[in-house]
Write an enzyme that holds these catalytic residues in place. Structure first.
Site, PDB file in Angstrom:
ATOM      1  N   ARG A 105       0.901  -1.573  -0.566  1.00  0.00           N
ATOM      2  CA  ARG A 105       0.265  -0.264  -0.313  1.00  0.00           C
ATOM      3  C   ARG A 105       0.946   0.832  -0.096  1.00  0.00           C
ATOM      4  O   ARG A 105       0.493   2.385  -0.287  1.00  0.00           O
ATOM      5  CB  ARG A 105      -1.275  -0.397   1.424  1.00  0.00           C
ATOM      6  CG  ARG A 105      -2.401  -1.111   0.676  1.00  0.00           C
ATOM      7  CD  ARG A 105      -3.226  -1.062   2.081  1.00  0.00           C
ATOM      8  NE  ARG A 105      -2.581  -1.576   3.173  1.00  0.00           N
ATOM      9  CZ  ARG A 105      -2.905  -2.060   4.619  1.00  0.00           C
ATOM     10  NH1 ARG A 105      -4.170  -0.867   4.837  1.00  0.00           N
ATOM     11  NH2 ARG A 105      -2.130  -2.881   5.281  1.00  0.00           N
ATOM     12  N   GLU A 109       3.715 -14.575  -3.806  1.00  0.00           N
ATOM     13  CA  GLU A 109       2.604 -15.074  -4.634  1.00  0.00           C
ATOM     14  C   GLU A 109       2.058 -16.174  -5.312  1.00  0.00           C
ATOM     15  O   GLU A 109       2.074 -16.618  -4.629  1.00  0.00           O
ATOM     16  CB  GLU A 109       2.059 -14.293  -4.569  1.00  0.00           C
ATOM     17  CG  GLU A 109       1.929 -12.632  -3.631  1.00  0.00           C
ATOM     18  CD  GLU A 109       1.128 -11.624  -4.260  1.00  0.00           C
ATOM     19  OE1 GLU A 109       1.623 -10.548  -4.780  1.00  0.00           O
ATOM     20  OE2 GLU A 109      -0.076 -11.920  -4.178  1.00  0.00           O
TER      21      GLU A 109
HETATM   22  N1  ARG Z   1      -1.562 -13.621  -4.636  1.00  0.00           N
HETATM   23  C1  ARG Z   1      -2.765 -13.652  -5.773  1.00  0.00           C
HETATM   24  C2  ARG Z   1      -2.450 -14.244  -7.203  1.00  0.00           C
HETATM   25  O1  ARG Z   1      -1.021 -15.478  -6.584  1.00  0.00           O
HETATM   26  C3  ARG Z   1      -2.927 -11.728  -5.711  1.00  0.00           C
HETATM   27  C4  ARG Z   1      -3.436 -10.856  -4.982  1.00  0.00           C
HETATM   28  C5  ARG Z   1      -3.032  -9.524  -4.987  1.00  0.00           C
HETATM   29  N2  ARG Z   1      -2.023  -9.277  -5.873  1.00  0.00           N
HETATM   30  C6  ARG Z   1      -1.418  -7.952  -5.309  1.00  0.00           C
HETATM   31  N3  ARG Z   1       0.038  -8.426  -6.030  1.00  0.00           N
HETATM   32  N4  ARG Z   1      -1.185  -6.863  -6.124  1.00  0.00           N
HETATM   33  O2  ARG Z   1      -2.746 -14.598  -8.051  1.00  0.00           O
END
Ligand code: ARG
Length: 389
Positions: free
Chosen positions: A83, A256
């Site tokens: 953010r 992620e």
């Molecule tokens: N964690 C989710 C994914 O692997 C995406 C969530 C949003 N992530 C971001 N960096 N804005 O697809």
């Protein structure tokens, strides 16, 4: 918890038939105009929106209000570590679009704008829901996701998370190739056109093949991921007005993909395969073969995005930025809602600075909410949604 100057919203239950709450509208407008002195005095504007709400049950945001409202919603997103750059959110005002074709072409434009050179944070805001009226939505959880299948022999192919959704779109006539990274079609539902499926064009889908800086065999695994994470099914609420279709994206943090999408046992489950290729002793947990494979996978993800020239951050850098965000906000006199279990990265938690403290879990508006019916459409398609015919 109640913070002075903020109304508390402990549980968000959205009644699509209810008129806009004038108190919430006023709350937002005062805050918006205080944070943006160039917008002038708020009082005349309040008089206008009170009259609009009294006459129509809702009111219309100016482009400035919409833009700042969306940025505030990002600022308030307690699960987002990224953010620090909330002010840079690029807002595309798409409130005039009505037909499924129009919405589709604007979603394609969104992905192109977001993924052009560097990845930039973008939100496309479509028409708000009018009290008691049907509204447009996208079923997909993200604009780009990979289909999931099970072969006849029971083997998992693709992303198991999207397996039921894949079954649902196949029932609508979509034919996936049955491969590991088939981009799912968009399911766009509008009052004008009902439910329609659209295939994304190649120019809208940027992908990165995953290789490792030291292990040449890594490319043989055939891993890849898309460059832009674009959440498509959360409702944006600003000053009591609800925008059920307001897809937004940022850039990826490596974990992620490396420490969740490609490694979770119920996703691509690559850890045992990578450990085997590395020749690790997997007979005992205490060799930490899982951890070693996980680190190499994450190195590969970061390395590959960098090589491809696609913006991505690592969890150490992004953690430091988040602490910077906390201190900025503290200086501005604003609380920062944050959910520890989402902010702390899914690997190496304790060696990132975000681990070593607690946060306030506040529900502040403007905000993004994931409604239950939206979640169930994204998981299972129509079948999952009890409130529908
Ligand atoms: N964690 C989710 C994914 O692997 C995406 C969530 C949003 N992530 C971001 N960096 N804005 O697809």
């Amino acid at each position: 918890m109640i913070v002075p100057g903020y109304r508390d919203h402990p549980t968000e239950t959205w009644d699509p038939d209810a008129p806009v709450d004038p108190g919430e509208a006023e709350d937002f407008l005062r805050r918006c105009y205080t944070e943006n002195p160039r917008l002038g005095p708020v009082e005349p504007r309040l008089a206008i929106i009170r009259a609009q709400i009294a006459a129509t049950g809702t009111y219309v945001h100016t482009p400035d209000e919409l833009t700042h409202g969306a940025r505030m919603a990002w600022r308030n997103a307690g699960r987002c570590i990224g953010r620090l750059y909330w002010r840079s959110l690029h807002v595309l005002d798409r409130r005039r679009a009505r037909t499924a074709d129009e919405i589709y072409s604007l979603l394609v434009q969104h992905l192109q704008t977001a993924g052009e050179t560097q990845i930039r944070p973008v939100i496309s805001i479509f028409a708000p829901a009018r009290p008691g009226q049907p509204y447009a939505r996208v079923w997909n959880e993200q604009l780009i996701r990979y289909a999931g299948y099970r072969t006849e022999s029971g083997e998992a192919v693709g992303d198991p998370r999207l397996r039921e959704f894949t079954t649902a779109v196949r029932a609508f006539g979509w034919q996936g190739k049955g491969e590991a990274y088939d981009v799912l079609p968009l399911v766009i539902e509008t009052p004008a056109d009902g439910i329609r499926l659209y295939e994304l064009p190649e120019r809208a889908i940027r992908e990165v093949p995953i290789g490792h800086p030291d292990y040449a065999w890594f490319t043989e695994l055939g891993l890849r991921w898309h460059a832009v994470p674009a959440i498509a099914n959360m409702r944006l609420t600003v000053g009591g007005v609800h925008y059920p279709l307001a897809p937004f994206n940022g850039w990826y943090m490596g974990t992620e993909i490396g420490a969740r999408n490609l490694s979770d046992p119920d996703r691509y489950d690559m850890i045992p395969i990578i450990a085997a290729r590395m020749g690790l002793d997997t007979t005992r947990e205490s060799t930490l073969w899982r951890d070693r494979a996980l680190v190499e996978l994450n190195i590969a993800v970061l390395h590959s995005f960098e090589q491809a020239g696609v913006k991505m951050s690592d969890h150490h850098t992004e953690s430091r930025r988040f602490l910077k965000h906390l201190s900025n906000e503290e200086k501005a006199g604003r609380p920062v809602p944050a959910d520890w279990s989402w902010i702390v990265p899914p690997m190496s938690g304790g060696i990132t600075p975000v681990f070593h403290r607690y946060y306030q879990e506040l529900d502040l508006r403007p905000a993004f909410y994931l409604d239950e019916d939206a979640a169930s459409l994204a998981r299972e398609g129509m079948r999952g949604c009890p409130h529908r015919p």
